[in-house]
Design a protein around this motif. Structure first.
Motif, mmCIF file in Angstrom:
data_model
loop_
_atom_site.group_PDB
_atom_site.id
_atom_site.type_symbol
_atom_site.label_atom_id
_atom_site.label_comp_id
_atom_site.label_asym_id
_atom_site.label_seq_id
_atom_site.Cartn_x
_atom_site.Cartn_y
_atom_site.Cartn_z
ATOM 1 N N VAL A 1 1.003 -1.191 -0.025
ATOM 2 C CA VAL A 1 0.151 -0.028 -0.075
ATOM 3 C C VAL A 1 0.788 1.358 -0.159
ATOM 4 N N ALA A 2 1.855 1.231 0.922
ATOM 5 C CA ALA A 2 2.882 2.430 0.854
ATOM 6 C C ALA A 2 3.565 2.635 -0.514
ATOM 7 N N PHE A 3 3.931 1.455 -1.165
ATOM 8 C CA PHE A 3 4.329 1.629 -2.520
ATOM 9 C C PHE A 3 3.212 2.233 -3.483
ATOM 10 N N LEU A 4 2.201 1.715 -3.515
ATOM 11 C CA LEU A 4 1.357 2.246 -4.320
ATOM 12 C C LEU A 4 1.050 3.698 -4.084
ATOM 13 N N VAL A 5 1.056 4.032 -2.872
ATOM 14 C CA VAL A 5 0.721 5.522 -2.418
ATOM 15 C C VAL A 5 1.909 6.344 -3.005
ATOM 16 N N VAL A 6 2.991 5.999 -2.658
ATOM 17 C CA VAL A 6 4.337 6.738 -3.226
ATOM 18 C C VAL A 6 4.308 6.899 -4.824
ATOM 19 N N GLY A 7 3.891 5.584 -5.208
ATOM 20 C CA GLY A 7 3.963 5.810 -6.790
ATOM 21 C C GLY A 7 2.753 6.580 -7.363
ATOM 22 N N LEU A 8 1.673 6.779 -6.635
ATOM 23 C CA LEU A 8 0.587 7.694 -7.127
ATOM 24 C C LEU A 8 1.070 9.013 -6.997
ATOM 25 N N LEU A 9 1.682 9.370 -6.024
ATOM 26 C CA LEU A 9 2.252 10.703 -5.634
ATOM 27 C C LEU A 9 3.321 11.317 -6.457
ATOM 28 N N VAL A 10 4.218 10.420 -6.842
ATOM 29 C CA VAL A 10 5.062 10.767 -7.957
ATOM 30 C C VAL A 10 4.458 10.813 -9.261
ATOM 31 N N ALA A 11 3.417 9.980 -9.420
ATOM 32 C CA ALA A 11 2.596 10.385 -11.000
ATOM 33 C C ALA A 11 2.039 11.483 -10.959
ATOM 34 N N PHE A 12 1.243 11.817 -9.988
ATOM 35 C CA PHE A 12 0.596 13.243 -9.911
ATOM 36 C C PHE A 12 1.711 14.203 -9.784
ATOM 37 N N ALA A 13 2.778 14.174 -9.227
ATOM 38 C CA ALA A 13 3.648 15.342 -9.331
ATOM 39 C C ALA A 13 4.264 15.358 -10.725
ATOM 40 N N LEU A 14 4.439 14.266 -11.596
ATOM 41 C CA LEU A 14 5.184 14.433 -12.814
ATOM 42 C C LEU A 14 3.957 15.056 -13.743
ATOM 43 N N ARG A 15 2.725 14.462 -13.288
ATOM 44 C CA ARG A 15 1.529 15.183 -14.529
ATOM 45 C C ARG A 15 1.587 16.803 -14.251
ATOM 46 N N ARG A 16 1.573 17.147 -12.832
ATOM 47 C CA ARG A 16 1.398 18.542 -12.500
ATOM 48 C C ARG A 16 2.560 19.401 -13.311
ATOM 49 N N TRP A 17 3.751 18.886 -13.229
ATOM 50 C CA TRP A 17 4.941 19.415 -13.750
ATOM 51 C C TRP A 17 4.812 19.607 -15.175
ATOM 52 N N THR A 18 4.296 18.339 -15.765
ATOM 53 C CA THR A 18 4.165 18.386 -17.222
ATOM 54 C C THR A 18 3.077 19.370 -17.766
ATOM 55 N N LEU A 19 1.918 19.429 -16.956
ATOM 56 C CA LEU A 19 0.832 20.459 -17.471
ATOM 57 C C LEU A 19 1.470 21.960 -17.094
ATOM 58 N N ASP A 20 2.045 22.064 -16.199
ATOM 59 C CA ASP A 20 2.697 23.264 -15.998
ATOM 60 C C ASP A 20 3.519 23.918 -17.266
ATOM 61 N N GLU A 21 4.534 23.019 -17.304
ATOM 62 C CA GLU A 21 5.528 23.139 -18.581
ATOM 63 C C GLU A 21 4.587 23.286 -19.990
ATOM 64 N N ALA A 22 3.739 22.597 -20.370
ATOM 65 C CA ALA A 22 2.933 22.662 -21.397
ATOM 66 C C ALA A 22 2.043 24.254 -21.457
ATOM 67 N N GLN A 23 1.706 24.307 -20.055
ATOM 68 C CA GLN A 23 0.929 25.757 -20.038
ATOM 69 C C GLN A 23 1.996 27.014 -20.434
ATOM 70 N N THR A 24 3.303 26.789 -19.830
ATOM 71 C CA THR A 24 4.404 27.977 -20.056
ATOM 72 C C THR A 24 4.619 27.860 -21.631
ATOM 73 N N GLU A 25 4.711 26.891 -22.286
ATOM 74 C CA GLU A 25 5.138 26.733 -23.350
ATOM 75 C C GLU A 25 3.892 27.293 -24.673
ATOM 76 N N ALA A 26 2.650 27.092 -24.237
ATOM 77 C CA ALA A 26 1.412 27.629 -24.888
ATOM 78 C C ALA A 26 1.425 29.096 -24.472
ATOM 79 N N ARG A 27 1.834 29.827 -23.427
ATOM 80 C CA ARG A 27 1.794 31.045 -23.304
ATOM 81 C C ARG A 27 2.974 31.753 -23.985
ATOM 82 N N MET A 28 3.892 31.156 -24.356
ATOM 83 C CA MET A 28 5.217 31.758 -25.114
ATOM 84 C C MET A 28 4.788 31.824 -26.417
ATOM 85 N N HIS A 29 3.922 31.130 -26.968
ATOM 86 C CA HIS A 29 3.589 31.106 -28.444
ATOM 87 C C HIS A 29 2.312 31.917 -28.880
#
Length: 120
Positions: free
Chosen positions: A9-37
């Motif tokens: 359960v701890a491994f799954l929770v940590v995996g989900l937290l990492v996945a959500f953090a990466l998703r947030r970072w990717t969305l922030d990067e995409a938003q910055t790129e869209a704003r630059m264009h």
């Protein structure tokens, strides 16, 4: 048995937290790129010389406090930098000119004079 279940359960929770953090970072990067264009964005575009890693330029620019993203346009790797004022343009030019890095082939690269896309 309970310890193993708790570890799973701890491994799954940590995996989900990492996945959500990466998703947030990717969305922030995409938003910055869209704003630059957008047409309203005050950004400069610099064509990265063949063999130079744009990540080195991005790191130097972000360390100096500028928002920058890499972009592929017309088969050319370039870096877009948010640059609201003329003084910022000069500062960005200076940062790029003073980034000494090793290219893909291992030879040290020095950028002589930086010309932005809108200056050609």
């Amino acid at each position: 048995m309970i310890v193993i279940a708790m570890l799973v359960v701890a491994f799954l929770v940590v995996g989900l937290l990492v996945a959500f953090a990466l998703r947030r970072w990717t969305l922030d990067e995409a938003q910055t790129e869209a704003r630059m264009h957008t047409p309203e964005a005050h950004a400069v575009a610099y064509d990265v010389p063949v063999g130079q890693d744009p990540a080195v330029l991005l790191a130097a620019l972000e360390r100096a406090g500028y928002q920058a993203v890499s972009d592929m346009s017309r088969g050319v790797e370039r870096v877009l930098v948010a640059c609201p004022g003329e003084q910022d343009r000069a500062q960005v030019r200076s940062i790029i000119e003073h980034v000494h890095s090793t290219g893909f082939e291992g030879a040290e690269m020095h950028v002589a004079h930086v010309t932005f896309e809108d200056e050609r």
